[in-house]
Design a protein around this motif. Structure first.
Motif, mmCIF file in Angstrom:
data_model
loop_
_atom_site.group_PDB
_atom_site.id
_atom_site.type_symbol
_atom_site.label_atom_id
_atom_site.label_comp_id
_atom_site.label_asym_id
_atom_site.label_seq_id
_atom_site.Cartn_x
_atom_site.Cartn_y
_atom_site.Cartn_z
ATOM 1 N N SER A 35 -9.652 -2.326 -1.211
ATOM 2 C CA SER A 35 -9.511 -2.865 -2.557
ATOM 3 C C SER A 35 -9.067 -1.793 -3.549
ATOM 4 O O SER A 35 -9.125 -0.591 -3.263
ATOM 5 N N ALA A 36 -8.649 -2.253 -4.737
ATOM 6 C CA ALA A 36 -8.281 -1.314 -5.795
ATOM 7 C C ALA A 36 -9.457 -0.414 -6.151
ATOM 8 O O ALA A 36 -9.290 0.797 -6.368
ATOM 9 N N ALA A 37 -10.663 -0.976 -6.212
ATOM 10 C CA ALA A 37 -11.845 -0.177 -6.527
ATOM 11 C C ALA A 37 -12.114 0.844 -5.428
ATOM 12 O O ALA A 37 -12.473 1.995 -5.704
ATOM 13 N N GLY A 38 -11.913 0.432 -4.181
ATOM 14 C CA GLY A 38 -12.108 1.354 -3.066
ATOM 15 C C GLY A 38 -11.119 2.489 -3.092
ATOM 16 O O GLY A 38 -11.466 3.636 -2.782
ATOM 17 N N ARG A 39 -9.896 2.200 -3.468
ATOM 18 C CA ARG A 39 -8.890 3.261 -3.560
ATOM 19 C C ARG A 39 -9.201 4.211 -4.713
ATOM 20 O O ARG A 39 -8.976 5.423 -4.620
ATOM 21 N N ALA A 40 -9.711 3.651 -5.817
ATOM 22 C CA ALA A 40 -10.103 4.503 -6.941
ATOM 23 C C ALA A 40 -11.201 5.468 -6.520
ATOM 24 O O ALA A 40 -11.185 6.650 -6.900
ATOM 25 N N ARG A 41 -12.155 4.979 -5.722
ATOM 26 C CA ARG A 41 -13.226 5.855 -5.246
ATOM 27 C C ARG A 41 -12.689 6.934 -4.316
ATOM 28 O O ARG A 41 -13.297 7.999 -4.163
ATOM 29 N N GLU B 243 -0.785 4.319 2.727
ATOM 30 C CA GLU B 243 -1.652 5.409 3.160
ATOM 31 C C GLU B 243 -2.031 6.278 1.968
ATOM 32 O O GLU B 243 -1.194 6.573 1.118
ATOM 33 N N LEU B 244 -3.284 6.679 1.929
ATOM 34 C CA LEU B 244 -3.789 7.599 0.908
ATOM 35 C C LEU B 244 -4.410 8.789 1.619
ATOM 36 O O LEU B 244 -5.372 8.630 2.378
ATOM 37 N N ASP B 245 -3.830 9.965 1.424
ATOM 38 C CA ASP B 245 -4.263 11.179 2.140
ATOM 39 C C ASP B 245 -4.336 10.943 3.641
ATOM 40 O O ASP B 245 -5.280 11.372 4.317
ATOM 41 N N GLY B 246 -3.320 10.256 4.171
ATOM 42 C CA GLY B 246 -3.211 10.038 5.603
ATOM 43 C C GLY B 246 -4.040 8.894 6.147
ATOM 44 O O GLY B 246 -3.929 8.550 7.330
ATOM 45 N N GLU B 247 -4.853 8.253 5.307
ATOM 46 C CA GLU B 247 -5.697 7.133 5.736
ATOM 47 C C GLU B 247 -5.021 5.814 5.384
ATOM 48 O O GLU B 247 -4.514 5.636 4.268
ATOM 49 N N ASP B 248 -5.005 4.877 6.326
ATOM 50 C CA ASP B 248 -4.468 3.547 6.071
ATOM 51 C C ASP B 248 -5.433 2.797 5.151
ATOM 52 O O ASP B 248 -6.564 2.484 5.526
ATOM 53 N N VAL B 249 -4.974 2.524 3.913
ATOM 54 C CA VAL B 249 -5.825 1.831 2.933
ATOM 55 C C VAL B 249 -5.253 0.464 2.572
ATOM 56 O O VAL B 249 -5.605 -0.105 1.542
ATOM 57 N N ALA C 41 16.962 16.047 -0.760
ATOM 58 C CA ALA C 41 15.615 16.458 -1.162
ATOM 59 C C ALA C 41 14.545 15.483 -0.735
ATOM 60 O O ALA C 41 13.374 15.743 -0.901
ATOM 61 N N ALA C 42 14.922 14.326 -0.177
ATOM 62 C CA ALA C 42 13.932 13.292 0.078
ATOM 63 C C ALA C 42 13.317 13.371 1.457
ATOM 64 O O ALA C 42 12.267 12.816 1.704
ATOM 65 N N GLY C 43 13.963 14.042 2.392
ATOM 66 C CA GLY C 43 13.454 14.070 3.754
ATOM 67 C C GLY C 43 12.139 14.808 3.853
ATOM 68 O O GLY C 43 11.843 15.705 3.096
ATOM 69 N N ALA C 44 11.307 14.387 4.802
ATOM 70 C CA ALA C 44 10.002 14.998 4.948
ATOM 71 C C ALA C 44 10.140 16.416 5.432
ATOM 72 O O ALA C 44 9.355 17.261 5.160
ATOM 73 N N GLY C 45 11.047 16.785 6.156
ATOM 74 C CA GLY C 45 11.440 18.084 6.647
ATOM 75 C C GLY C 45 10.358 19.131 6.796
ATOM 76 O O GLY C 45 9.284 19.013 6.284
ATOM 77 N N ALA C 46 10.646 20.179 7.531
ATOM 78 C CA ALA C 46 9.700 21.267 7.718
ATOM 79 C C ALA C 46 9.458 21.954 6.387
ATOM 80 O O ALA C 46 10.368 22.224 5.629
ATOM 81 N N GLY C 47 8.204 22.217 6.093
ATOM 82 C CA GLY C 47 7.848 22.909 4.868
ATOM 83 C C GLY C 47 7.666 22.005 3.675
ATOM 84 O O GLY C 47 7.261 22.472 2.615
ATOM 85 N N ALA C 48 7.957 20.695 3.791
ATOM 86 C CA ALA C 48 7.742 19.770 2.688
ATOM 87 C C ALA C 48 6.248 19.578 2.467
ATOM 88 O O ALA C 48 5.472 19.560 3.427
ATOM 89 N N PRO C 49 5.799 19.470 1.197
ATOM 90 C CA PRO C 49 4.374 19.244 0.937
ATOM 91 C C PRO C 49 3.887 17.966 1.606
ATOM 92 O O PRO C 49 4.651 17.023 1.830
ATOM 93 N N ALA C 50 2.601 17.941 1.911
ATOM 94 C CA ALA C 50 2.007 16.767 2.543
ATOM 95 C C ALA C 50 2.040 15.572 1.592
ATOM 96 O O ALA C 50 2.014 15.731 0.366
ATOM 97 N N ALA C 51 2.092 14.373 2.167
ATOM 98 C CA ALA C 51 2.073 13.150 1.369
ATOM 99 C C ALA C 51 0.649 12.839 0.933
ATOM 100 O O ALA C 51 -0.263 12.775 1.756
ATOM 101 N N ARG C 52 0.454 12.675 -0.358
ATOM 102 C CA ARG C 52 -0.826 12.224 -0.880
ATOM 103 C C ARG C 52 -0.942 10.701 -0.783
ATOM 104 O O ARG C 52 -1.997 10.154 -0.461
ATOM 105 N N LEU C 53 0.172 10.036 -1.111
ATOM 106 C CA LEU C 53 0.212 8.574 -1.126
ATOM 107 C C LEU C 53 1.530 8.155 -0.506
ATOM 108 O O LEU C 53 2.557 8.776 -0.769
ATOM 109 N N ALA C 54 1.503 7.115 0.320
ATOM 110 C CA ALA C 54 2.735 6.730 1.000
ATOM 111 C C ALA C 54 2.797 5.232 1.229
ATOM 112 O O ALA C 54 1.788 4.583 1.520
ATOM 113 N N ALA C 55 4.000 4.686 1.072
ATOM 114 C CA ALA C 55 4.326 3.324 1.502
ATOM 115 C C ALA C 55 5.134 3.444 2.776
ATOM 116 O O ALA C 55 6.106 4.208 2.831
ATOM 117 N N ARG C 56 4.748 2.714 3.809
ATOM 118 C CA ARG C 56 5.428 2.750 5.089
ATOM 119 C C ARG C 56 5.995 1.376 5.415
ATOM 120 O O ARG C 56 5.251 0.444 5.701
#
Length: 263
Positions: free
Chosen positions: A87-93, A77-83, A8-23
């Motif tokens: 800062s924590a405040a910037g991510r909250a915004r 990454e947050l919504d595909g953007e490298d964050v 169940a962990a693979g990104a695979g076809a049809g998996a929902p988009a990542a909102r937040l990710a550690a790479r």
């Protein structure tokens, strides 16, 4: 490093988009490797539970996600953007919310004022309990949030006089006041009485219906198994397994490392 990932962990076809990710996130301090090559995403509309023994790196990973700490290696990454350097405040915004193991409420003011200050913080201008601009609108939104988390009758109670369970619910209301798309919860059941657990479980489970993706660190396995869409297991700073609750609890290495069971 290859993470033992379940089906169940693979990104695979049809998996929902990542909102937040550690790479490939790693964090070293004083020569000690606290996190090692962790790749994990929080998907759109899911509740991901992060479990593992004490010292496994769970809260550290939440700190990386929220911007409290910056990884030594890898990216966030947050919504595909490298964050990673935001800062924590910037991510909250940008739509990332968080609660902590220890309370961050203003104990000397009411539940309503705690939420109103959070509502006000989304808007331009100085943050102040005495500010009256848009006061009626802010108060109405704050009361609605308190009702939604089951705290409507305690709107006028000082935060410092609330039970631990009610404080947890108020912390969620404060976090929701900033309208996050992703919410990080660090041990929301810690110290909560048995009587308060069902209401808090219902509250957290309902966050997905609000369009909020959730990443939750939690030690209570019955809560995890009842709430999570997926479970990620950390062990000695590395990701041991990711999958559905049923898959993870049946995983032999997880049983040995965390659940204390023989395979």
């Amino acid at each position: 490093m290859t993470t033992p990932t379940l089906t169940a962990a693979g990104a695979g076809a049809g998996a929902p988009a990542a909102r937040l990710a550690a790479r490939q996130v790693g964090w070293t301090i004083g020569g000690a490797q606290i996190l090692d090559d962790v790749t994990l995403d929080v998907r759109d509309g899911e509740l991901l539970a992060l479990i593992g023994p004490n010292g496994a790196g769970k809260s550290t990973l939440l700190n990386m996600f929220s911007g409290v700490r910056r990884p030594t290696t890898g990216t966030i990454e947050l919504d595909g953007e490298d964050v990673t350097r935001v800062s924590a405040a910037g991510r909250a915004r940008r739509g990332l919310g968080r609660t902590f193991q220890t309370s961050s409420l203003f104990d000397g003011v009411t539940s309503l004022e705690n939420v109103r200050l959070a509502v006000q913080s989304r808007k331009p201008g100085a943050l102040s309990p005495f500010r009256r601009a848009e006061a009626a609108e802010d108060v109405a939104e704050s009361r609605e949030l308190l009702e939604q988390v089951g705290m409507g009758r305690r709107a006028g109670h000082p935060a410092g006089a609330l039970s631990h369970g009610d404080r947890r619910k108020l912390e969620v209301a404060v976090a929701l006041a900033r309208r996050p798309r992703v919410l990080l919860l660090d041990e929301p059941m810690a110290g909560v009485s048995v009587e308060d657990v069902p209401a808090l479980v219902d509250l957290i489970g309902g966050l997905r219906q609000r369009g909020v993706s959730v990443c939750m660190v939690e030690h209570h396995m019955d809560v995890v198994l009842g709430l999570a869409d997926r479970v990620a297991v950390l062990h000695h700073g590395s990701l041991l397994a990711v999958g559905t609750p049923a898959e993870v609890t049946a995983h032999a290495e997880v049983q040995r490392a965390y659940l204390g069971e023989a395979p």
